[in-house]
Enzyme design. Structure first.
Site, mmCIF file in Angstrom:
data_model
loop_
_atom_site.group_PDB
_atom_site.id
_atom_site.type_symbol
_atom_site.label_atom_id
_atom_site.label_comp_id
_atom_site.label_asym_id
_atom_site.label_seq_id
_atom_site.Cartn_x
_atom_site.Cartn_y
_atom_site.Cartn_z
ATOM 1 C CE LYS A 1 -7.185 1.164 3.826
ATOM 2 N NZ LYS A 1 -5.940 1.682 4.457
ATOM 3 C CB CYS B 1 -3.909 -1.563 4.764
ATOM 4 S SG CYS B 1 -3.121 -1.568 6.394
ATOM 5 C CD GLU C 1 -2.270 1.277 2.958
ATOM 6 O OE1 GLU C 1 -1.600 0.822 3.912
ATOM 7 O OE2 GLU C 1 -3.391 1.783 3.098
HETATM 8 N N1 CDT Z 1 -3.050 1.516 6.457
HETATM 9 C C1 CDT Z 1 -3.952 0.938 7.300
HETATM 10 O O1 CDT Z 1 -5.092 0.702 6.936
HETATM 11 N N2 CDT Z 1 -3.505 0.637 8.526
HETATM 12 C C2 CDT Z 1 -4.353 0.150 9.578
HETATM 13 C C3 CDT Z 1 -3.806 0.631 10.876
HETATM 14 C C4 CDT Z 1 -4.745 0.468 11.991
HETATM 15 S S1 CDT Z 1 -5.937 1.707 12.111
HETATM 16 C C5 CDT Z 1 -5.104 3.047 12.771
HETATM 17 C C6 CDT Z 1 -4.455 -1.368 9.597
HETATM 18 O O2 CDT Z 1 -5.566 -1.875 9.695
HETATM 19 O O3 CDT Z 1 -3.416 -2.048 9.585
#
Ligand code: CDT
Length: 329
Positions: A139, A184, A57
């Protein structure tokens, strides 16, 4: 193939997939430098026989939602207005020359509409071996917060910088199979996998940036690696699909991010996993036909699913708990 498997499945349908994990990208690293790193990873993957290379990502820049700017246009330089862009064209050219496909995450900004509005998406594309973009995913589940939270050690303002993808989860016929993408935070939601599972997905590609420190509840910090594999292994098994999870890892602008990129079989087993938090390539021969062992047995959706009793899944967002005796919560 085991003789105990009573269902006819076809010949092996193997695609050699590489997960190209990246170490950190610092704020001042130029796009050109980053693209050189991507091309180096592409070469390593190609030497190992990969036909498809999956990058993380936001693979072209640092994870800029960790900073808040009150005027969002000050952040427009982090976004791509076209793909390929002048700085990513060398990656497209080299991949086409090598006949290797790839999937790349980046921040996308659209041209202004008639009212001058531009849309900002957290995007992942799928590029076939001939260099053509066959799929584009925006996303869906945008985590974090919308406004500045100055008491945090770092921001996670994705909800300020990106609008949620309105198209949902598509799949594409590519690389000899049915390929889907998610980004993600999407990997934590079973709906992401099931939406693609209901379209017969055989290979899900997922880039991520996951800070080890989860500010709203630090008791989860030590569990980041466990939760990462827990959700992707479950999603793979419950939908009979390969899942490729690829991190941007390591200490980026002082924020430590999870590595543990992995390739997961339709059985839910991790076939291979990175062991560093830097630039690192892992590969696996993914037999897409193996998905049928799960799609035609335990997870024969057509036979066993009960959508008529799942109506809350799409009919409501939050939980509605039963009333207490007094009628209040
Ligand atoms: N980039 C991304 O979606 N990261 C989130 C971080 C947790 S929410 C602050 C994840 O689900 O890994």
């Amino acid at each position: 193939m085991s003789s105990h498997f009573t269902h006819d499945i076809g010949e092996r349908r193997v695609v050699n997939v590489a997960a190209a994990q990246m170490g950190p990208i610092q704020r001042d690293d130029s796009r050109d430098t980053v693209v050189e790193r991507l091309i180096e990873l592409l070469h390593i993957a190609h030497r190992r026989g990969a036909e498809l290379v999956v990058f993380p990502e936001l693979a072209l820049t640092t994870f800029f939602p960790r900073w808040f700017v009150s005027d969002i246009t000050e952040a427009d330089h982090w976004y791509e207005t076209a793909m390929p862009s002048p700085s990513t064209k060398p990656l497209f050219d080299e991949a086409r020359r090598l006949q290797v496909g790839f999937s790349l995450g980046y921040a996308e900004i659209t041209e202004p509409d008639s009212k001058g509005n531009r849309r900002r998406f957290n995007t992942q594309i799928l590029v076939e071996r001939d260099g053509g973009i066959v799929g584009r995913y925006h996303k869906v589940h945008i985590p974090g917060h919308e406004t500045n939270e100055p008491d945090r050690p770092f921001q996670h303002a994705e909800r300020y910088y990106f609008e949620p993808g309105p198209e949902g989860f598509g799949v594409w016929r590519a690389f000899g199979g049915i390929v889907g993408m998610m980004i993600c935070n999407d990997r934590r939601w079973p709906e992401s996998y099931r939406e693609m599972g209901l379209q017969g997905v055989e290979l899900i590609l997922c880039g991520y940036n996951t800070p080890v420190h989860y500010v709203p509840d630090p008791t989860q910090d030590i569990l980041q690696g466990f939760h990462n594999s827990l959700v992707m292994q479950s999603g793979a098994y419950q939908n009979g699909t390969w899942v490729v999870g690829v991190a941007k890892a390591g200490v980026e602008e002082g924020v430590d991010s999870l590595g543990q990129s992995c390739i997961i079989a339709p059985s839910g087993q991790i076939v291979t996993q990175t062991f560093t938090t830097g630039d690192e390539v892992i590969t696996a021969e993914c037999d897409l036909e193996w998905c049928q062992r799960y799609k035609r047995t335990l997870f024969d959706f057509d036979k066993y699913r009960r959508p008529e009793v799942y109506q809350r899944i799409t009919g409501q967002r939050g939980a509605i708990v039963p009333p207490t005796e007094g009628g209040s919560r």
